[in-house]
Write a protein that holds these residues in place. Structure first.
Motif, PDB file in Angstrom:
ATOM      1  N   MET A   1      80.175  66.576  -0.521  1.00 27.86           N
ATOM      2  CA  MET A   1      80.168  65.989   0.805  1.00 27.86           C
ATOM      3  C   MET A   1      80.180  64.463   0.706  1.00 27.86           C
ATOM      4  SD  MET A   1      77.944  68.092   3.553  1.00 27.86           S
ATOM      5  CE  MET A   1      76.632  68.699   2.522  1.00 27.86           C
ATOM      6  N   LYS A   2      80.797  63.851   1.697  1.00 29.13           N
ATOM      7  CA  LYS A   2      80.967  62.403   1.672  1.00 29.13           C
ATOM      8  C   LYS A   2      80.119  61.747   2.758  1.00 29.13           C
ATOM      9  CE  LYS A   2      84.632  59.014   0.983  1.00 29.13           C
ATOM     10  NZ  LYS A   2      86.084  58.837   0.818  1.00 29.13           N
ATOM     11  N   VAL A   3      79.384  60.696   2.378  1.00 32.60           N
ATOM     12  CA  VAL A   3      78.446  60.020   3.281  1.00 32.60           C
ATOM     13  C   VAL A   3      78.781  58.537   3.345  1.00 32.60           C
ATOM     14  CG1 VAL A   3      76.020  59.522   3.767  1.00 32.60           C
ATOM     15  CG2 VAL A   3      76.637  61.651   2.618  1.00 32.60           C
ATOM     16  N   LEU A   4      78.704  57.969   4.546  1.00 37.47           N
ATOM     17  CA  LEU A   4      78.807  56.527   4.717  1.00 37.47           C
ATOM     18  C   LEU A   4      77.422  55.983   5.026  1.00 37.47           C
ATOM     19  CD1 LEU A   4      80.375  53.867   5.011  1.00 37.47           C
ATOM     20  CD2 LEU A   4      80.759  54.470   7.429  1.00 37.47           C
ATOM     21  N   VAL A   5      76.944  55.063   4.197  1.00 40.05           N
ATOM     22  CA  VAL A   5      75.648  54.411   4.407  1.00 40.05           C
ATOM     23  C   VAL A   5      75.912  53.016   4.959  1.00 40.05           C
ATOM     24  CG1 VAL A   5      73.524  53.576   3.334  1.00 40.05           C
ATOM     25  CG2 VAL A   5      74.575  55.709   2.525  1.00 40.05           C
ATOM     26  N   VAL A   6      75.488  52.770   6.200  1.00 36.37           N
ATOM     27  CA  VAL A   6      75.691  51.470   6.841  1.00 36.37           C
ATOM     28  C   VAL A   6      74.336  50.772   6.913  1.00 36.37           C
ATOM     29  CG1 VAL A   6      76.637  50.273   8.838  1.00 36.37           C
ATOM     30  CG2 VAL A   6      77.504  52.555   8.235  1.00 36.37           C
ATOM     31  N   GLU A   7      74.116  49.843   6.009  1.00 31.92           N
ATOM     32  CA  GLU A   7      72.804  49.187   5.860  1.00 31.92           C
ATOM     33  C   GLU A   7      73.027  47.819   5.218  1.00 31.92           C
ATOM     34  OE1 GLU A   7      69.509  47.772   5.810  1.00 31.92           O
ATOM     35  OE2 GLU A   7      69.193  49.889   6.347  1.00 31.92           O
ATOM     36  N   ASP A   8      72.542  46.757   5.888  1.00 37.02           N
ATOM     37  CA  ASP A   8      72.793  45.411   5.382  1.00 37.02           C
ATOM     38  C   ASP A   8      71.795  44.964   4.327  1.00 37.02           C
ATOM     39  OD1 ASP A   8      70.822  45.295   7.418  1.00 37.02           O
ATOM     40  OD2 ASP A   8      71.153  43.149   7.650  1.00 37.02           O
ATOM     41  N   GLU A   9      70.659  45.659   4.203  1.00 40.77           N
ATOM     42  CA  GLU A   9      69.690  45.302   3.161  1.00 40.77           C
ATOM     43  C   GLU A   9      70.094  45.991   1.865  1.00 40.77           C
ATOM     44  OE1 GLU A   9      65.528  45.397   4.169  1.00 40.77           O
ATOM     45  OE2 GLU A   9      66.006  45.420   6.312  1.00 40.77           O
ATOM     46  N   ALA A  10      70.511  45.191   0.889  1.00 43.19           N
ATOM     47  CA  ALA A  10      71.086  45.739  -0.345  1.00 43.19           C
ATOM     48  C   ALA A  10      70.123  46.674  -1.069  1.00 43.19           C
ATOM     49  CB  ALA A  10      71.509  44.591  -1.280  1.00 43.19           C
ATOM     50  N   GLY A  11      68.845  46.335  -1.086  1.00 45.18           N
ATOM     51  CA  GLY A  11      67.880  47.170  -1.790  1.00 45.18           C
ATOM     52  C   GLY A  11      67.753  48.551  -1.172  1.00 45.18           C
ATOM     53  N   ILE A  12      67.677  48.606   0.146  1.00 53.52           N
ATOM     54  CA  ILE A  12      67.572  49.896   0.834  1.00 53.52           C
ATOM     55  C   ILE A  12      68.849  50.698   0.661  1.00 53.52           C
ATOM     56  CG2 ILE A  12      67.343  51.010   3.095  1.00 53.52           C
ATOM     57  CD1 ILE A  12      65.543  48.697   3.940  1.00 53.52           C
ATOM     58  N   SER A  13      69.995  50.020   0.801  1.00 51.58           N
ATOM     59  CA  SER A  13      71.278  50.704   0.657  1.00 51.58           C
ATOM     60  C   SER A  13      71.428  51.307  -0.734  1.00 51.58           C
ATOM     61  CB  SER A  13      72.423  49.719   0.938  1.00 51.58           C
ATOM     62  OG  SER A  13      73.667  50.374   0.854  1.00 51.58           O
ATOM     63  N   SER A  14      71.054  50.542  -1.758  1.00 48.64           N
ATOM     64  CA  SER A  14      71.163  51.035  -3.138  1.00 48.64           C
ATOM     65  C   SER A  14      70.209  52.214  -3.381  1.00 48.64           C
ATOM     66  CB  SER A  14      70.843  49.909  -4.123  1.00 48.64           C
ATOM     67  OG  SER A  14      71.801  48.886  -4.034  1.00 48.64           O
ATOM     68  N   PHE A  15      69.005  52.136  -2.812  1.00 48.16           N
ATOM     69  CA  PHE A  15      68.026  53.223  -2.917  1.00 48.16           C
ATOM     70  C   PHE A  15      68.586  54.517  -2.326  1.00 48.16           C
ATOM     71  CE2 PHE A  15      64.854  55.320  -0.103  1.00 48.16           C
ATOM     72  CZ  PHE A  15      64.115  56.002  -1.065  1.00 48.16           C
ATOM     73  N   ILE A  16      69.176  54.419  -1.139  1.00 47.75           N
ATOM     74  CA  ILE A  16      69.746  55.600  -0.479  1.00 47.75           C
ATOM     75  C   ILE A  16      70.944  56.119  -1.265  1.00 47.75           C
ATOM     76  CG2 ILE A  16      70.910  56.442   1.597  1.00 47.75           C
ATOM     77  CD1 ILE A  16      69.244  54.391   3.190  1.00 47.75           C
ATOM     78  N   LYS A  17      71.810  55.208  -1.685  1.00 45.62           N
ATOM     79  CA  LYS A  17      73.021  55.602  -2.431  1.00 45.62           C
ATOM     80  C   LYS A  17      72.662  56.333  -3.715  1.00 45.62           C
ATOM     81  CE  LYS A  17      77.369  53.632  -4.206  1.00 45.62           C
ATOM     82  NZ  LYS A  17      77.344  54.062  -5.625  1.00 45.62           N
ATOM     83  N   LYS A  18      71.701  55.800  -4.451  1.00 47.46           N
ATOM     84  CA  LYS A  18      71.300  56.413  -5.710  1.00 47.46           C
ATOM     85  C   LYS A  18      70.758  57.823  -5.484  1.00 47.46           C
ATOM     86  CE  LYS A  18      68.390  55.505  -9.798  1.00 47.46           C
ATOM     87  NZ  LYS A  18      67.591  56.756  -9.782  1.00 47.46           N
ATOM     88  N   GLY A  19      69.888  57.969  -4.492  1.00 41.24           N
ATOM     89  CA  GLY A  19      69.310  59.278  -4.204  1.00 41.24           C
ATOM     90  C   GLY A  19      70.357  60.289  -3.770  1.00 41.24           C
ATOM     91  N   LEU A  20      71.289  59.870  -2.923  1.00 39.16           N
ATOM     92  CA  LEU A  20      72.327  60.777  -2.445  1.00 39.16           C
ATOM     93  C   LEU A  20      73.264  61.194  -3.571  1.00 39.16           C
ATOM     94  CD1 LEU A  20      73.258  59.138   0.988  1.00 39.16           C
ATOM     95  CD2 LEU A  20      72.068  61.311   0.634  1.00 39.16           C
ATOM     96  N   GLU A  21      73.629  60.246  -4.421  1.00 43.12           N
ATOM     97  CA  GLU A  21      74.522  60.580  -5.541  1.00 43.12           C
ATOM     98  C   GLU A  21      73.838  61.535  -6.512  1.00 43.12           C
ATOM     99  OE1 GLU A  21      77.502  56.707  -5.647  1.00 43.12           O
ATOM    100  OE2 GLU A  21      75.721  56.707  -6.933  1.00 43.12           O
ATOM    101  N   GLU A  22      72.552  61.358  -6.722  1.00 43.56           N
ATOM    102  CA  GLU A  22      71.812  62.284  -7.590  1.00 43.56           C
ATOM    103  C   GLU A  22      71.717  63.672  -6.966  1.00 43.56           C
ATOM    104  OE1 GLU A  22      68.074  60.385  -8.270  1.00 43.56           O
ATOM    105  OE2 GLU A  22      68.857  59.037  -9.832  1.00 43.56           O
TER     106      GLU A  22
END
Length: 226
Positions: A1-22
């Motif tokens: 499944m493909k997700v778009l994360v729209v978040e301007d705070e790089a730390g939060i965006s990276s945290f979400i991206k890492k968890g979703l990819e895992e």
């Protein structure tokens, strides 16, 4: 499944991206409103995670564009530090499916995503529903009472469908939260009461025979019996 994360705070965006990819998701990131619209127009996403406070277009503006101009049908979860009833209602009225207040735990985000993806698979095998003189065409998303058309928002329509599927049964505020929104709002908010009142004003106010009833201390019931 493909997700778009729209978040301007790089730390939060990276945290979400890492968890979703895992967890097996394919993830794209947008860091401002214009980038979000551009990516959403170029790709097909199964779900969008959308911060409200963003550079350029804010999250509510993006949500409105996705629903009204781009015909995006899949789930949208708002991610924000704003948590008042008015903020929640505004996001839901614009087409968001869920609302997660920062800070949040990743497992809570995953629970929301999984619940929304399950809800997409619900099959309403019957297209026409009746409760006394109220008629709902599920496929056309049309509502009539005494043959008078009633215009509902998507959120109000989903609430009405849940009440219809449970007609003559008292449903609690928690039942509604879990089955209409698939969320766990702070029970100190009055979001459910706000939407019940919206719905009551549209389907009952102009008619003598009331369908939607409050059972004090227990919840609400849509009745087709006297």
């Amino acid at each position: 499944m493909k997700v778009l994360v729209v978040e301007d705070e790089a730390g939060i965006s990276s945290f979400i991206k890492k968890g979703l990819e895992e967890s097996g998701f394919q993830v794209d990131q947008a860091f401002d409103g214009n980038m979000a619209i551009r990516l959403a127009s170029q790709n097909v996403y199964d779900i969008i995670l959308l911060d409200i406070i963003l550079p350029g277009l804010n999250g509510t503006e993006i949500c409105k564009k996705l629903r009204t101009e781009m015909d995006f049908k899949n789930p949208i979860i708002m991610l924000t530090a704003l948590s008042s009833t008015d903020d929640i209602v505004e996001g839901l009225d614009l087409g968001a499916d869920d609302y997660l207040t920062k800070p949040f735990k990743f497992k809570e985000l995953m629970a929301r995503i999984n619940a929304l993806m399950r809800r997409k698979q619900v099959d309403y095998s019957t297209a026409i529903y009746k409760v006394k003189d109220l008629t709902v065409d599920f496929d056309k998303k049309e509502v009539f009472r005494q043959e008078q058309p009633i215009k509902l928002t998507a959120r109000e329509f989903n609430l009405l469908m849940y009440l219809i599927k449970n007609k003559n049964r008292v449903v609690s505020r928690v039942d509604i939260l879990e089955n209409v929104w698939d969320v766990n709002f702070d029970m100190g908010t009055n979001v459910i009461d706000v939407y019940i009142n919206y719905l009551r004003n549209k389907i009952d106010k102009k008619f003598n025979d009331k369908l939607l009833h409050t059972v004090v201390g227990m919840g609400y019931v849509l009745k087709d019996t006297d």
